[in-house]
Every structure is written in structure tokens, then in C-alpha cells.
Design a protein around this motif. Structure first.
Motif, PDB file in Angstrom:
ATOM      1  N   LEU A   1      47.540  58.551  40.288  1.00 26.71           N
ATOM      2  CA  LEU A   1      47.059  57.554  39.341  1.00 26.71           C
ATOM      3  C   LEU A   1      47.918  56.306  39.461  1.00 26.71           C
ATOM      4  CD1 LEU A   1      45.160  56.857  36.932  1.00 26.71           C
ATOM      5  CD2 LEU A   1      47.009  57.630  35.414  1.00 26.71           C
ATOM      6  N   ALA A   2      47.272  55.166  39.656  1.00 27.92           N
ATOM      7  CA  ALA A   2      47.967  53.877  39.705  1.00 27.92           C
ATOM      8  C   ALA A   2      47.304  52.935  38.701  1.00 27.92           C
ATOM      9  CB  ALA A   2      47.926  53.302  41.120  1.00 27.92           C
TER      10      ALA A   2
ATOM     11  N   CYS B   1      43.686  52.798  36.507  1.00 24.36           N
ATOM     12  CA  CYS B   1      43.272  52.426  35.162  1.00 24.36           C
ATOM     13  C   CYS B   1      44.040  51.175  34.758  1.00 24.36           C
ATOM     14  CB  CYS B   1      43.446  53.566  34.168  1.00 24.36           C
ATOM     15  SG  CYS B   1      45.147  54.003  33.783  1.00 24.36           S
ATOM     16  N   GLU B   2      43.588  50.532  33.698  1.00 20.32           N
ATOM     17  CA  GLU B   2      44.218  49.286  33.270  1.00 20.32           C
ATOM     18  C   GLU B   2      45.645  49.534  32.809  1.00 20.32           C
ATOM     19  OE1 GLU B   2      43.139  46.036  33.307  1.00 20.32           O
ATOM     20  OE2 GLU B   2      41.510  46.859  34.532  1.00 20.32           O
ATOM     21  N   LEU B   3      46.532  48.623  33.163  1.00 15.62           N
ATOM     22  CA  LEU B   3      47.906  48.699  32.686  1.00 15.62           C
ATOM     23  C   LEU B   3      47.896  48.635  31.155  1.00 15.62           C
ATOM     24  CD1 LEU B   3      50.917  48.702  33.604  1.00 15.62           C
ATOM     25  CD2 LEU B   3      50.865  46.222  33.321  1.00 15.62           C
ATOM     26  N   GLY B   4      48.497  49.637  30.523  1.00 18.48           N
ATOM     27  CA  GLY B   4      48.544  49.681  29.065  1.00 18.48           C
ATOM     28  C   GLY B   4      47.463  50.533  28.427  1.00 18.48           C
TER      29      GLY B   4
ATOM     30  N   ARG C   1      54.339  41.024  35.204  1.00 22.88           N
ATOM     31  CA  ARG C   1      53.662  41.673  34.081  1.00 22.88           C
ATOM     32  C   ARG C   1      54.525  42.833  33.617  1.00 22.88           C
ATOM     33  NH1 ARG C   1      50.209  37.774  32.530  1.00 22.88           N
ATOM     34  NH2 ARG C   1      49.311  36.812  34.391  1.00 22.88           N
ATOM     35  N   VAL C   2      54.985  42.771  32.367  1.00 24.40           N
ATOM     36  CA  VAL C   2      55.928  43.752  31.841  1.00 24.40           C
ATOM     37  C   VAL C   2      55.154  44.821  31.070  1.00 24.40           C
ATOM     38  CG1 VAL C   2      57.985  44.111  30.432  1.00 24.40           C
ATOM     39  CG2 VAL C   2      57.650  41.924  31.619  1.00 24.40           C
TER      40      VAL C   2
ATOM     41  N   PHE D   1      54.007  52.008  25.730  1.00 21.62           N
ATOM     42  CA  PHE D   1      53.084  52.555  26.730  1.00 21.62           C
ATOM     43  C   PHE D   1      53.830  53.424  27.736  1.00 21.62           C
ATOM     44  CE2 PHE D   1      51.208  52.054  31.014  1.00 21.62           C
ATOM     45  CZ  PHE D   1      50.036  52.787  30.803  1.00 21.62           C
ATOM     46  N   LEU D   2      54.991  52.965  28.197  1.00 21.85           N
ATOM     47  CA  LEU D   2      55.771  53.765  29.133  1.00 21.85           C
ATOM     48  C   LEU D   2      56.219  55.076  28.500  1.00 21.85           C
ATOM     49  CD1 LEU D   2      58.031  51.156  30.983  1.00 21.85           C
ATOM     50  CD2 LEU D   2      56.039  52.370  31.881  1.00 21.85           C
TER      51      LEU D   2
END
Length: 374
Positions: A117-118, A152-155, A184-185, A190-191
Motif C-alpha cells: 500500500l502506497a 490511497c489518498e495521503l491522510g 507534504r507533511v 494519521f501516522l
């Protein structure tokens, strides 16, 4: 023989460097706020670094990994202490893409699963597996295209949850801060949620710290702001200040099996000597602390300039958008103000200077950008 036409080149050739400056043959000095694409961590031609490489090459430049190399062990010890990951093991290679290739392969070996997954706008390298996990169709060849990587979208933790709940994914790979995407942080929460989710589903978490690591964010690794510990961490760029090197930090929970990973040039004597010198200089000169302090100053001052949009980043990894062409602005900075900067897309400027950048040097850039943008 001609060089293969890969990059658009500025008509400038730096021939030497010193700290945060590079010089052309005629002696013209340029302030380097790009660091050779986040590679120059301790500054150009640092005397400690130059001596370490010179001394090592006068003794032994290279021998294979079929024999003992105490420099590798010395580097591993220093890196563990500096990063806070002294209980992890270390695999040494030659580049960031190679580090990510080995991280992905290791995750698949360990879990017995195929999928990765990226995240949207990710950049993990240009080699086969790394480019498949990179969200840029223009650089993914037909050979590299695979159904084993999903995005998938970041976040978007809910889409990540839906995908990972299938328990088909060997790993989720994410950058500590997305660099090529324009700084982009990822949100810290989320992390943290992604770390919990990967543990719940037996998925390994790979943190790509190739651009955002090694003190650039103001912590050794950018993900440390979120207080998480990934299963695998990848490094390169600033690790050896320009000498080609990559590394994979591997959780003690992952079993090492002989023959699973391998390399000819990885962890060679010159690379290790360079990398050891980098860590010594970072510690002696408090470069991570400087990256945090100077970066915060630069970030806050940039936010005061009305013409700049969405100023963002951490430490000395900063991006901002402008109205109009970022390329045109970067050319004016380079040719009119003698300042190197980076780009990311049509409207984004990236700053990736050496970690020792001073407040005065930051002010030089701030004054230049104000003059150019009125």
C-alpha cells in the motif's frame, strides 16, 4: 558519445563548494538552498568529511562484503545511537531506490504477502519495485506496472483500513515528509493511526526517510514527531553528504536469513568512512538543532510574505507555492540573486539546504524573494 538526454540543465557548472555555497570556475558564488536535492547534509567540502574520505582511500577504498569490515559496525553503532534505533539492525546499500527495493522485498519475505500500500503523490524511486510504489504514471514503464501496489489518498485512514483489512498487504510505505510532491507533511495523528492499523492487520510499516531523514526535519527522522516506531526505515541522500549510500533500518522482530538480501558495493569502506564523518559533524556542530531553529525562523518569515501561498514544511525541508511559474522564479533567483533552489511541479519552490544554514543566509534568501516578488 553523447550523454543520454535526461535532465533539463541550467547553464551553470559548480566546480567547488564550501559550506552552504558553491562556486563556478570564474569564482562566482551561489548560495545553495537545494543541497544537491537534499543530499548535502553537513555542507560542501567539510574538512572533517574530506579528511575521513582522503585517509580511508589512502588505506583501502573497497573490498567485498565477503570479509569483515569494522567500519560497517562502527557506523551501525553511531547511527543507532544518533537515531534512537540502536536495537534495530542495518542493511547497507547504495541509493534510496535500492533501500526501498530491499525494504519492500524484506516485507514480502517476512509476511509471505504480495501487495504493497502506497499513498497519493508518493515518490519512492525509479527502480522496478520502488517506481511501482511511486504515484507518477509518467515514470512507470509497462514492465514496472503491477497489480501488487495499491494507492490511497495521503491522510485517508478509512480507505487504508478498508484495504489493509484484507490482510493481503505485506507493507504500507509512506514518506516521513513527501519531497517530490512539494513538501507534504503527513498529519501526526494519521501516522499514529496508520501504525496502529498496520499492527492490527499484520502489515509491516515502512517509513521512507530518504529525503526527510538525517536531521532535515529538525528531528533525526521526521516520523519521530508522531512518536511512532516503524518496522523498517529507509535512508539515503544526506547519509554520506554526497557519497552514494543507502541504508535500511530493520526492527528486531524481523528475522534475518542469509541470502535474503545482498549487495556488492553497499557499505563499502569509503561510503562508511563518509557516513561516520557525517554523524560526527552532525553531533559536534548540533546540526539537527540548527535545522529545527533556522528552519522554524525561515518558515515563519516566509509565511509573512503575502505573495507566497501555502508555506509548509518542517526544519530545513520547506515548500511554498506562488502565483505563476515557479520555474521562472527559480531562474531569477539563480541568475539574478545567485541562489539555488528546487522545484516540484509548476508552482512550487522547494528549499533543502545544508543543515548548518545560518540565520544570515536565510535572511539573504528572504530579502531576495521579497525583491523579486515585490
Amino acid at each position: 558519445m553523447n550523454l543520454f538526454d535526461v535532465y533539463s540543465l541550467f547553464d551553470i557548472e559548480p566546480v567547488r563548494g564550501e559550506g552552504s555555497y558553491v562556486f563556478t570556475e570564474d569564482g562566482t558564488r551561489y548560495l545553495d538552498l537545494y543541497g544537491g536535492h537534499a543530499v548535502i547534509s553537513i555542507g560542501h567540502a567539510h574538512p572533517t568529511y574530506v579528511k575521513a574520505i582522503s585517509d580511508q582511500v589512502s588505506c583501502l577504498g573497497f573490498y567485498s562484503n565477503s570479509v569483515h569490515n569494522s567500519l560497517q559496525e562502527q557506523f551501525a553503532h553511531k547511527l543507532g545511537k544518533a537515531s534512537g534505533y540502536d536495537d534495530y539492525s542495518l542493511f547497507l546499500c547504495n541509493s534510496g531506490a535500492e533501500a526501498n527495493e530491499n525494504a519492500i522485498k524484506l516485507a514480502s519475505f517476512t509476511t509471505g504477502r504480495k501487495k504493497i500500500l502506497a499513498f497519493s503523490h508518493a515518490f519512492h524511486g525509479r527502480t522496478s519495485g520502488a517506481v511501482a510504489a511511486t504515484d507518477n504514471p509518467k515514470i512507470v514503464s509497462p514492465f514496472n506496472a503491477t497489480d501488487n501496489v495499491e494507492f490511497c489518498e495521503l491522510g485517508d485512514i478509512e480507505t487504508a483500513r478498508e484495504k489493509l483489512s484484507s490482510k493481503e498487504f505485506a507493507a504500507a510505505i509512506i514518506e516521513g515528509i513527501q519531497g517530490v510532491a512539494g513538501i507534504r507533511v503527513p498529519d501526526d495523528e494519521f501516522l499514529r493511526q496508520l501504525r496502529t492499523l498496520t499492527k492490527e492487520t499484520g502489515t509491516l510499516l515502512i517509513l521512507d526517510e530518504i529525503q526527510s531523514g538525517y536531521g532535515r526535519s529538525g528531528k533525526f527522522f521526521a516520523h519521530q514527531y508522531a512518536g511512532i516506531r516503524p518496522d523498517i526505515i529507509t535512508c539515503a541522500k544526506g547519509i554520506a553528504n554526497g557519497f552514494p549510500m543507502g541504508a535500511v533500518l530493520i526492527s528486531p522482530a524481523i528475522e534475518a536469513r542469509k541470502g535474503m538480501l545482498g549487495t556488492t558495493f553497499g557499505g563499502n569502506h569509503l561510503a562508511c568512512a563518509a557516513a561516520i564523518a557525517v554523524l560526527e559533524v552532525m553531533e559536534q556542530e548540533n546540526l539537527i538543532e540548527n535545522a529545527a531553529e533556522t528552519g522554524e525562523y525561515l518558515l515563519n518569515e516566509l509565511k509573512r510574505i503575502p505573495a507566497l501561498k501555502d508555506v509548509r514544511g518542517r526544519g530545513l525541508m520547506i515548500g511554498f507555492d506562488i502565483e505563476g511559474s515557479a520555474s521562472d522564479l527559480r531562474k531569477k533567483l539563480l541568475f539574478d540573486k545567485k541562489i539555488f533552489t528546487g522545484g516540484a511541479g509548476a508552482s512550487t519552490v522547494r528549499l533543502l539546504p545544508a543543515l548548518g544554514l545560518s540565520k544570515d543566509q536565510a535572511d539573504t534568501f528572504l530579502n531576495a524573494i521579497k525583491e523579486l516578488l515585490g
